[in-house]
Design a protein around this motif. Structure first.
Motif, PDB file in Angstrom:
ATOM      1  N   CYS A  95       0.953  -1.145  -0.069  1.00 48.75           N
ATOM      2  CA  CYS A  95      -0.032   0.073   0.018  1.00 48.75           C
ATOM      3  C   CYS A  95       0.958   1.090  -0.172  1.00 48.75           C
ATOM      4  O   CYS A  95       2.074   1.264   0.324  1.00 48.75           O
ATOM      5  CB  CYS A  95      -1.005   0.149   1.225  1.00 48.75           C
ATOM      6  SG  CYS A  95      -1.783  -1.393   1.395  1.00 48.75           S
ATOM      7  N   SER A  96       0.395   2.218  -0.514  1.00 49.71           N
ATOM      8  CA  SER A  96       1.169   3.445  -0.875  1.00 49.71           C
ATOM      9  C   SER A  96       0.221   4.749   0.060  1.00 49.71           C
ATOM     10  O   SER A  96       0.883   5.856  -0.167  1.00 49.71           O
ATOM     11  CB  SER A  96       1.368   3.966  -1.913  1.00 49.71           C
ATOM     12  OG  SER A  96       0.214   3.988  -2.971  1.00 49.71           O
ATOM     13  N   GLU A 100      -5.196   3.092   1.494  1.00 43.70           N
ATOM     14  CA  GLU A 100      -5.261   1.892   0.749  1.00 43.70           C
ATOM     15  C   GLU A 100      -4.746   0.816   2.006  1.00 43.70           C
ATOM     16  O   GLU A 100      -5.317  -0.237   1.756  1.00 43.70           O
ATOM     17  CB  GLU A 100      -3.755   1.888  -0.120  1.00 43.70           C
ATOM     18  CG  GLU A 100      -4.282   2.596  -1.362  1.00 43.70           C
ATOM     19  CD  GLU A 100      -2.852   2.448  -2.497  1.00 43.70           C
ATOM     20  OE1 GLU A 100      -1.877   1.795  -2.014  1.00 43.70           O
ATOM     21  OE2 GLU A 100      -3.116   3.177  -3.455  1.00 43.70           O
ATOM     22  N   ALA A 101      -4.087   1.084   2.953  1.00 50.75           N
ATOM     23  CA  ALA A 101      -3.965   0.094   4.009  1.00 50.75           C
ATOM     24  C   ALA A 101      -5.164  -0.477   4.792  1.00 50.75           C
ATOM     25  O   ALA A 101      -5.409  -1.600   5.087  1.00 50.75           O
ATOM     26  CB  ALA A 101      -2.771   0.517   4.780  1.00 50.75           C
ATOM     27  N   ALA A 140      -7.220  -2.413   2.681  1.00 50.55           N
ATOM     28  CA  ALA A 140      -6.656  -3.866   2.662  1.00 50.55           C
ATOM     29  C   ALA A 140      -6.945  -4.801   3.706  1.00 50.55           C
ATOM     30  O   ALA A 140      -7.322  -5.786   3.821  1.00 50.55           O
ATOM     31  CB  ALA A 140      -5.190  -3.706   2.222  1.00 50.55           C
ATOM     32  N   VAL A 200      -0.152  -5.740   6.125  1.00 52.13           N
ATOM     33  CA  VAL A 200       0.021  -4.540   5.361  1.00 52.13           C
ATOM     34  C   VAL A 200       1.505  -4.036   5.122  1.00 52.13           C
ATOM     35  O   VAL A 200       2.031  -3.846   6.282  1.00 52.13           O
ATOM     36  CB  VAL A 200      -1.103  -3.649   5.735  1.00 52.13           C
ATOM     37  CG1 VAL A 200      -0.904  -2.220   5.032  1.00 52.13           C
ATOM     38  CG2 VAL A 200      -2.454  -4.129   5.747  1.00 52.13           C
TER      39      VAL A 200
END
Length: 86
Positions: A3-4, A8-9, A12, A20
């Motif tokens: 993840c960026s 996103e994390a 997820a 992650v």
């Protein structure tokens, strides 16, 4: 899941990721994202990665970081050429 961002994390983790990987985040951004993930999903393992070298390692360590990956350990390893005949 790589993840960026914190968003996103979190997505997820909601989707069921066990680990992650927060990639290429500045230390402050990394720690904030890791804290958000751990607050919402305490059992998710949070890994820091991307651009971390021995000199900057202490900046990436913190209470919400479980694992740190450092590509510099393998990127600069010398090659060994050998053969084995049986």
């Amino acid at each position: 899941v790589e993840c960026s961002s914190a968003e996103e994390a979190l997505a997820a983790a909601v989707a069921g990721a066990d680990i992650v990987l927060l990639d290429n985040l500045a230390p402050q951004e990394l720690h904030a994202a890791a804290a958000q993930v751990k607050a919402a999903h305490p059992r998710v393992t949070v890994e820091a990665s991307g651009g971390i070298v021995l000199g900057t390692l202490p900046q990436f360590l913190g209470p919400h970081i479980d694992v740190v990956s450092m590509g510099c350990l393998t990127h600069s390893a010398p090659a060994l050429d050998f053969a084995l005949r049986v």
